[in-house]
Design a protein around this motif. Sequence first.
Motif, PDB file in Angstrom:
ATOM      1  N   ALA A  94       3.348   0.057   8.668  1.00 41.99           N
ATOM      2  CA  ALA A  94       4.580  -0.035   9.497  1.00 41.99           C
ATOM      3  C   ALA A  94       5.397   0.732   8.736  1.00 41.99           C
ATOM      4  CB  ALA A  94       5.244  -1.445   9.363  1.00 41.99           C
ATOM      5  N   GLY A  95       5.540   0.963   7.411  1.00 41.93           N
ATOM      6  CA  GLY A  95       6.519   1.855   6.652  1.00 41.93           C
ATOM      7  C   GLY A  95       6.136   3.428   6.957  1.00 41.93           C
ATOM      8  N   GLY A  96       5.152   3.684   7.494  1.00 42.25           N
ATOM      9  CA  GLY A  96       4.814   5.011   7.706  1.00 42.25           C
ATOM     10  C   GLY A  96       4.745   5.287   9.243  1.00 42.25           C
ATOM     11  N   GLU A  97       4.428   4.411  10.072  1.00 42.42           N
ATOM     12  CA  GLU A  97       4.511   4.698  11.463  1.00 42.42           C
ATOM     13  C   GLU A  97       5.574   4.169  12.356  1.00 42.42           C
ATOM     14  OE1 GLU A  97       0.387   4.217  13.468  1.00 42.42           O
ATOM     15  OE2 GLU A  97      -0.369   3.961  11.448  1.00 42.42           O
ATOM     16  N   TRP A  98       6.372   3.331  11.818  1.00 41.95           N
ATOM     17  CA  TRP A  98       7.459   2.500  12.264  1.00 41.95           C
ATOM     18  C   TRP A  98       8.794   2.878  11.617  1.00 41.95           C
ATOM     19  CZ3 TRP A  98       8.944  -0.095  16.492  1.00 41.95           C
ATOM     20  CH2 TRP A  98      10.272  -0.662  16.301  1.00 41.95           C
ATOM     21  N   ALA A  99       8.948   2.844  10.273  1.00 40.32           N
ATOM     22  CA  ALA A  99      10.186   2.848   9.520  1.00 40.32           C
ATOM     23  C   ALA A  99      10.234   4.049   8.651  1.00 40.32           C
ATOM     24  CB  ALA A  99      10.082   1.565   8.622  1.00 40.32           C
ATOM     25  N   ASP A 100      11.460   4.357   8.247  1.00 35.97           N
ATOM     26  CA  ASP A 100      11.673   5.483   7.286  1.00 35.97           C
ATOM     27  C   ASP A 100      12.855   5.346   6.874  1.00 35.97           C
ATOM     28  OD1 ASP A 100      12.369   7.974   6.288  1.00 35.97           O
ATOM     29  OD2 ASP A 100      11.869   9.035   8.295  1.00 35.97           O
ATOM     30  N   PRO A 101      12.804   5.364   5.114  1.00 33.67           N
ATOM     31  CA  PRO A 101      14.029   5.107   4.605  1.00 33.67           C
ATOM     32  C   PRO A 101      14.981   6.040   4.095  1.00 33.67           C
ATOM     33  CG  PRO A 101      12.003   5.561   3.176  1.00 33.67           C
ATOM     34  CD  PRO A 101      11.359   5.735   4.546  1.00 33.67           C
ATOM     35  N   THR A 102      14.862   7.305   5.016  1.00 33.48           N
ATOM     36  CA  THR A 102      15.453   8.750   4.902  1.00 33.48           C
ATOM     37  C   THR A 102      16.517   8.506   6.065  1.00 33.48           C
ATOM     38  OG1 THR A 102      14.038  10.132   6.036  1.00 33.48           O
ATOM     39  CG2 THR A 102      13.677   9.549   3.467  1.00 33.48           C
ATOM     40  N   THR A 103      16.389   7.879   7.042  1.00 33.69           N
ATOM     41  CA  THR A 103      17.330   7.740   8.066  1.00 33.69           C
ATOM     42  C   THR A 103      18.529   6.611   8.454  1.00 33.69           C
ATOM     43  OG1 THR A 103      15.663   6.272   9.689  1.00 33.69           O
ATOM     44  CG2 THR A 103      15.568   8.782   9.516  1.00 33.69           C
ATOM     45  N   GLU A 104      19.289   6.892   8.890  1.00 37.16           N
ATOM     46  CA  GLU A 104      20.180   5.905   9.186  1.00 37.16           C
ATOM     47  C   GLU A 104      19.853   4.491   9.814  1.00 37.16           C
ATOM     48  OE1 GLU A 104      23.535   5.806   7.920  1.00 37.16           O
ATOM     49  OE2 GLU A 104      23.801   7.845   7.298  1.00 37.16           O
TER      50      GLU A 104
END
Length: 362
Positions: free
Chosen positions: A204-214
């Motif tokens: 999920a951290g690669g295909e759903w979420a992104d810690p660099t976006t708002e």
Amino acid sequence: MSLDYPSLQAIPTSYASCSLGSPSSPPPLLDRLDAIQAAGFSAIELSFPDILSYGATLLGHSPAPNDYDELCSVAAAIRAECDKRKLAVMMLQPFSNFEGWADGEDGRKDAFERARGWLRIMQAAGTDMLQVGSSDTPLEKLDLSKVVPDLRELCDLLKPHGARVAYENWCWSTHAPAWKDVWRIVNEVDRDNIGLCLDTFQTAGGEWADPTTETGLLDDVSKIELIERFQQSLDDLKFTIPKEKIYLLQISDAYMVPEPLSKEPDEAGLSPRGRWSHDFRPLPYNGGYLPVVDVTTAVLRTGFRGWFSYEVFDGGAEGTGRDVDIVAYSQAASNVHQRLLAECAGNVFPIGHDHKTRVADR
């Protein structure tokens, strides 16, 4: 059709030894083993850093990372402590930056020296499984044509000793960040002692979420398209991977970072997802926002009923660290396991559901 909840109760549970307590200053190993055993887990993932740190206590000095004679004596001592607590050593981890080094790179010689040494440690610790994370070595140092042959050679090294490779997609990997990437590689390796280490955070951290976006989500498509794309990936997973090729499922959630992380590597060369992984991974239902239930359900629908292993790096919602009662925390992990199984069996929340239940702080 719903999953059969009673059948899920037989799933064995493990806890990663390195991930109980503050990521920056974990409590003594034996205290963590006591807490893991008291919470009802039946095994640990033994981490190499814990061998080094316990070695300093046991030997009176810090063993060198390549002094395999000393490291094996430490691993044997840890195995004895686990035996006292009726805990198995399910896996040795994390074996990193192994595959694909170009000829002439120092990393290539080091990778195979480590492989031989870690096999000795596995034998001393009494485990038959080695976790290999998909390499995050910069692509310019890699020869991708060597990835499959390297992993074949590793499998062939382990095979006479009854040992196997659990290959995991690290979502910050430079060459295989997604489950489909490592599954393709495992298929090409074509050895009977290599399978997958799947992970709710890595998927999920690669295909759903992104810690660099708002928003904390991937923003290359609309939210609706993101949901559809991620669900398609999970459908592909459950209909593609044979259950016997999944060796374990690691479980954690992720906090949304207080401020978007820089897209650039940090001073140590760690990517934003690598930094996120290090400090922002709580138990499910404890303030995270990843679709953990959805990923877990997809894995269970393959027919997999093997190890569920809880691997969290909970530095708090700010990622700065926090003190926790490790006995209460490990018990919370056991409670999370039961809730997760129940929701997978029939009360599946929609993708992106925000989990709220908190574990006890000290």
